[in-house]
Design an enzyme around this catalytic site. Structure first.
Site, PDB file in Angstrom:
ATOM      1  N   TYR A 141      17.656 -33.834   0.560  1.00  0.00           N
ATOM      2  CA  TYR A 141      16.161 -35.078   1.284  1.00  0.00           C
ATOM      3  C   TYR A 141      14.614 -34.436   0.595  1.00  0.00           C
ATOM      4  O   TYR A 141      14.067 -35.207   0.131  1.00  0.00           O
ATOM      5  CB  TYR A 141      16.228 -34.218   2.953  1.00  0.00           C
ATOM      6  CG  TYR A 141      17.250 -34.715   3.652  1.00  0.00           C
ATOM      7  CD1 TYR A 141      17.748 -35.422   3.400  1.00  0.00           C
ATOM      8  CD2 TYR A 141      17.699 -33.112   4.379  1.00  0.00           C
ATOM      9  CE1 TYR A 141      19.186 -35.578   4.570  1.00  0.00           C
ATOM     10  CE2 TYR A 141      18.928 -33.374   5.372  1.00  0.00           C
ATOM     11  CZ  TYR A 141      19.082 -34.190   4.866  1.00  0.00           C
ATOM     12  OH  TYR A 141      20.817 -34.288   6.382  1.00  0.00           O
ATOM     13  N   LYS A 192      31.074 -29.027  -0.933  1.00  0.00           N
ATOM     14  CA  LYS A 192      31.544 -29.520  -2.197  1.00  0.00           C
ATOM     15  C   LYS A 192      31.690 -29.683  -3.496  1.00  0.00           C
ATOM     16  O   LYS A 192      31.444 -30.057  -4.384  1.00  0.00           O
ATOM     17  CB  LYS A 192      30.659 -30.929  -1.336  1.00  0.00           C
ATOM     18  CG  LYS A 192      31.992 -31.865  -1.536  1.00  0.00           C
ATOM     19  CD  LYS A 192      32.898 -32.154  -0.587  1.00  0.00           C
ATOM     20  CE  LYS A 192      33.959 -33.553  -0.663  1.00  0.00           C
ATOM     21  NZ  LYS A 192      35.303 -33.551  -0.350  1.00  0.00           N
ATOM     22  N   ASP A 225      34.036 -31.183   4.410  1.00  0.00           N
ATOM     23  CA  ASP A 225      34.748 -31.975   5.056  1.00  0.00           C
ATOM     24  C   ASP A 225      35.954 -31.445   5.511  1.00  0.00           C
ATOM     25  O   ASP A 225      36.647 -31.831   6.646  1.00  0.00           O
ATOM     26  CB  ASP A 225      35.719 -33.077   4.058  1.00  0.00           C
ATOM     27  CG  ASP A 225      36.447 -32.442   2.964  1.00  0.00           C
ATOM     28  OD1 ASP A 225      35.461 -31.645   2.842  1.00  0.00           O
ATOM     29  OD2 ASP A 225      37.552 -33.210   1.775  1.00  0.00           O
ATOM     30  N   ASP A 249      23.094 -30.137   8.251  1.00  0.00           N
ATOM     31  CA  ASP A 249      22.355 -31.602   8.880  1.00  0.00           C
ATOM     32  C   ASP A 249      23.316 -31.842  10.026  1.00  0.00           C
ATOM     33  O   ASP A 249      23.200 -31.718  11.301  1.00  0.00           O
ATOM     34  CB  ASP A 249      21.536 -32.826   8.729  1.00  0.00           C
ATOM     35  CG  ASP A 249      20.867 -33.585   9.250  1.00  0.00           C
ATOM     36  OD1 ASP A 249      21.021 -33.480  10.268  1.00  0.00           O
ATOM     37  OD2 ASP A 249      20.378 -33.977   9.152  1.00  0.00           O
ATOM     38  N   ASP A 253      24.915 -30.051  14.544  1.00  0.00           N
ATOM     39  CA  ASP A 253      25.211 -31.579  14.728  1.00  0.00           C
ATOM     40  C   ASP A 253      26.494 -31.234  16.026  1.00  0.00           C
ATOM     41  O   ASP A 253      26.936 -31.483  17.245  1.00  0.00           O
ATOM     42  CB  ASP A 253      24.464 -32.476  15.004  1.00  0.00           C
ATOM     43  CG  ASP A 253      23.092 -33.093  15.327  1.00  0.00           C
ATOM     44  OD1 ASP A 253      22.373 -32.196  15.588  1.00  0.00           O
ATOM     45  OD2 ASP A 253      23.149 -34.034  15.097  1.00  0.00           O
TER      46      ASP A 253
END
Ligand code: NAD
Length: 359
Positions: A141, A192, A225, A249, A253
């Protein structure tokens, strides 16, 4: 010496839910459990209407002198036609950045009384108590280079850069380990590392810090994942999850939706010097001004403030226990209403928490 708490009610249901939380915090002062004074400031659409900017300089100055900030929510359809630079949400992003709040804590807890509100089966979600620690000021970001460029042949190319420096990783990992020490002592670091070098560095730094300072805790690593799958398959395996900004993020959620009730979920954003507490939900313009919003996420955010900023964990425990008692007593705002329970509005829910604290 008395500590100042800056209240930023914001927009929509923000003023209603912050008012109920203030009642609870004032109770802790009357009881001599905390020595606090309160100031109220402007942010978001309310600040834009009054001053022409969603984050007035005065709000920022007061936030920097306060012991902690409690925010309601910002935004709403009224301000949607505005330019992005002055939208209410810019106020929120701005204050997080100006206060260097690099560590975002989002607990996902399922209250037994509300387990049926989840879209997952009760036996999967019952008893989950996860703390997602998300890095908040770096990653894709903020990384550069970024942008959209036109290639010589006329095609366009979009670009964002995932970046982390060792110190950025270390400080958020340290926060996660310290929190785990106060919980069940388990940290799962999500990356990852099999395909992204940036997150390979993440894994190395987290591992080294664990060996150096936190070897008494259990550390595991998981690819993002797989973490997304495991959160749905067997969420009870997690205690603290620490991860970067973009993975956090999405996973935070996902974790919050395990609980099924957005009006119940608090958050904290911590830096080295400042801290901001807010519910995870938005300004809920569809129900604003009706006195029906659930104030419990904001009251639980205040409980986090007592734990993480005011160093009063016993007061935090008391507030959290009062909320459990209120749910046991059957009080429900419309968003968590179930058959046979007592339907109450925002203010009556605040009063019920107060009564449970006093009882
Ligand atoms: P929202 O979280 O405001 O609302 C989603 C749904 O949940 C709505 O149906 C709402 O009524 C309900 N809800 C939310 N909080 C509730 C509560 N405490 N009690 C009962 N019901 C509740 O999300 P949205 O509708 O996507 O966004 C509305 C506005 O809020 C937008 O302007 C958005 O930009 C802003 N927003 C702000 C924040 C923030 O301030 N941190 C976060 C998300 C969205």
């Amino acid at each position: 010496m008395s500590q100042t708490i800056l209240l930023l009610p914001g927009d929509g249901i923000g003023p209603e839910i912050v008012e109920e939380t203030r009642k609870i915090m004032e109770w802790t002062v009357r009881q001599g459990l905390a020595d606090l004074q309160f100031e109220t400031g402007l942010i978001g659409g309310a600040a834009y209407d009054a001053t022409g900017t969603p984050l007035p300089a005065e709000t920022l100055t007061r936030a920097k002198t306060a012991a902690a900030v409690l925010l309601g929510a910002v935004g709403g359809p009224k301000w949607e036609p505005l330019d992005y630079s002055v939208r209410p949400e810019r106020g929120l992003l701005g204050i997080r950045k100006e206060l260097d709040l690099f560590c975002n804590l989002r607990p996902a807890m399922v209250y037994d009384q509300l387990a049926d509100a989840s879209t997952l089966k009760r036996e999967v979600v019952s008893g989950i108590d996860i703390m997602v620690v998300r890095e908040l000021t770096s990653d894709i970001y903020f990384g550069t280079p970024r942008g959209v460029e036109t290639l010589p042949d006329g095609r366009k190319k979009g670009l964002n850069s995932m970046t982390y420096t060792t110190d950025e990783i270390e400080r958020v990992a340290r926060s996660a380990f310290e929190i785990a020490r106060k919980r069940r002592g388990k940290v799962c670091s999500v990356d990852k590392a099999n395909v992204l070098e940036c997150t390979e560095l993440w894994r190395q730094v987290v591992t080294a810090l664990h060996q150096k300072e936190f070897s008494d805790l259990a550390l595991s690593h998981m690819y993002v994942d797989n973490a997304a799958m495991q959160l749905i398959r067997n969420p009870r395996q997690f205690d603290v999850i620490v991860t970067g900004n973009i993975f956090g993020d999405i996973l935070s959620d996902e974790a919050s939706m395990l609980t099924g009730s957005i009006g119940m979920l608090p958050s904290a954003s911590l830096g080295t010097r400042y801290a901001l507490y807010e519910p995870i939900h938005g300004s809920a313009p569809d129900i604003a001004g009706q006195g029906v919003a659930n104030p419990l996420a904001t009251i639980l955010s205040a409980a986090m403030m007592y734990r993480y900023s005011l160093n009063l964990p016993a007061v935090a425990d008391r507030i959290e226990q009062a909320i459990v008692r209120v749910l046991d007593q059957g009080f429900r705002t419309p968003d968590i209403m179930q058959p046979g329970m007592k339907l109450v509005g925002t203010s009556a829910m605040g009063d019920a928490v107060l009564a449970a604290l006093e009882g």
